[in-house]
Design a protein around this motif. Structure first.
Motif, mmCIF file in Angstrom:
data_model
loop_
_atom_site.group_PDB
_atom_site.id
_atom_site.type_symbol
_atom_site.label_atom_id
_atom_site.label_comp_id
_atom_site.label_asym_id
_atom_site.label_seq_id
_atom_site.Cartn_x
_atom_site.Cartn_y
_atom_site.Cartn_z
ATOM 1 N N ASP A 1 60.676 20.691 42.059
ATOM 2 C CA ASP A 1 61.323 21.602 41.132
ATOM 3 C C ASP A 1 62.815 21.278 41.150
ATOM 4 O OD1 ASP A 1 62.389 23.746 39.768
ATOM 5 O OD2 ASP A 1 61.755 25.255 41.217
ATOM 6 N N ASP B 1 65.278 22.977 40.706
ATOM 7 C CA ASP B 1 66.119 24.039 41.258
ATOM 8 C C ASP B 1 65.874 24.289 42.746
ATOM 9 O OD1 ASP B 1 67.564 24.648 38.943
ATOM 10 O OD2 ASP B 1 65.954 25.925 38.187
ATOM 11 N N TRP B 2 65.126 23.409 43.407
ATOM 12 C CA TRP B 2 64.780 23.678 44.809
ATOM 13 C C TRP B 2 66.002 23.679 45.726
ATOM 14 C CZ3 TRP B 2 64.523 20.379 49.237
ATOM 15 C CH2 TRP B 2 64.948 19.075 49.015
ATOM 16 N N ALA C 1 69.002 24.761 44.606
ATOM 17 C CA ALA C 1 69.968 25.716 44.057
ATOM 18 C C ALA C 1 70.485 26.699 45.112
ATOM 19 C CB ALA C 1 69.382 26.451 42.850
ATOM 20 N N LYS D 1 74.346 27.146 45.969
ATOM 21 C CA LYS D 1 74.988 28.456 45.854
ATOM 22 C C LYS D 1 75.830 28.739 47.095
ATOM 23 C CE LYS D 1 74.513 33.317 44.819
ATOM 24 N NZ LYS D 1 75.938 33.391 44.655
ATOM 25 N N VAL E 1 73.820 19.983 36.520
ATOM 26 C CA VAL E 1 72.928 20.269 35.392
ATOM 27 C C VAL E 1 72.797 19.011 34.526
ATOM 28 C CG1 VAL E 1 72.522 21.672 33.338
ATOM 29 C CG2 VAL E 1 73.491 22.730 35.385
ATOM 30 N N ILE F 1 69.733 20.297 38.811
ATOM 31 C CA ILE F 1 69.348 21.693 38.642
ATOM 32 C C ILE F 1 69.200 21.964 37.149
ATOM 33 C CG2 ILE F 1 70.434 22.574 40.755
ATOM 34 C CD1 ILE F 1 72.796 23.520 39.002
ATOM 35 N N THR F 2 68.581 23.092 36.826
ATOM 36 C CA THR F 2 68.449 23.500 35.429
ATOM 37 C C THR F 2 69.533 24.524 35.095
ATOM 38 O OG1 THR F 2 66.985 25.338 35.970
ATOM 39 C CG2 THR F 2 65.934 23.202 35.561
ATOM 40 N N LYS G 1 68.947 27.504 34.542
ATOM 41 C CA LYS G 1 68.570 28.678 35.347
ATOM 42 C C LYS G 1 69.225 28.594 36.736
ATOM 43 C CE LYS G 1 64.516 29.922 37.722
ATOM 44 N NZ LYS G 1 63.122 29.636 37.909
ATOM 45 N N GLY G 2 69.227 27.402 37.332
ATOM 46 C CA GLY G 2 69.883 27.202 38.613
ATOM 47 C C GLY G 2 71.380 27.403 38.517
ATOM 48 N N TYR G 3 71.969 26.959 37.401
ATOM 49 C CA TYR G 3 73.403 27.155 37.178
ATOM 50 C C TYR G 3 73.736 28.643 37.192
ATOM 51 C CZ TYR G 3 78.020 26.936 35.012
ATOM 52 O OH TYR G 3 79.359 27.068 34.762
#
Length: 55
Positions: free
Chosen positions: A9, A11-12, A14, A18, A35, A40-41, A43-45
């Motif tokens: 994934d 975003d794994w 993310a 963070k 991104v 990341i996607t 969504k992760g952003y």
């Protein structure tokens, strides 16, 4: 011998990014580049910065 393919994934990582963002190790420009590079996607952003990603 059979090979194993792993599909991750995007975003794994993310949550790790963070923490780095919260600690000031990376900034929004770096997160935006993640991104663009597909790390990341959007969504992760949003998870990392709290803001919607705008290309």
């Amino acid at each position: 011998m059979a090979s194993t393919n792993y599909i991750l994934d995007p975003d794994w990582l993310a949550p790790t990014y963070k923490m780095e963002y919260d600690w000031g190790w990376i900034d929004k420009a770096i997160v935006q580049s993640y991104v663009k590079l597909g790390y990341i996607t959007d969504k992760g952003y949003k998870l990392i910065t709290g803001e919607d990603y705008v290309a």
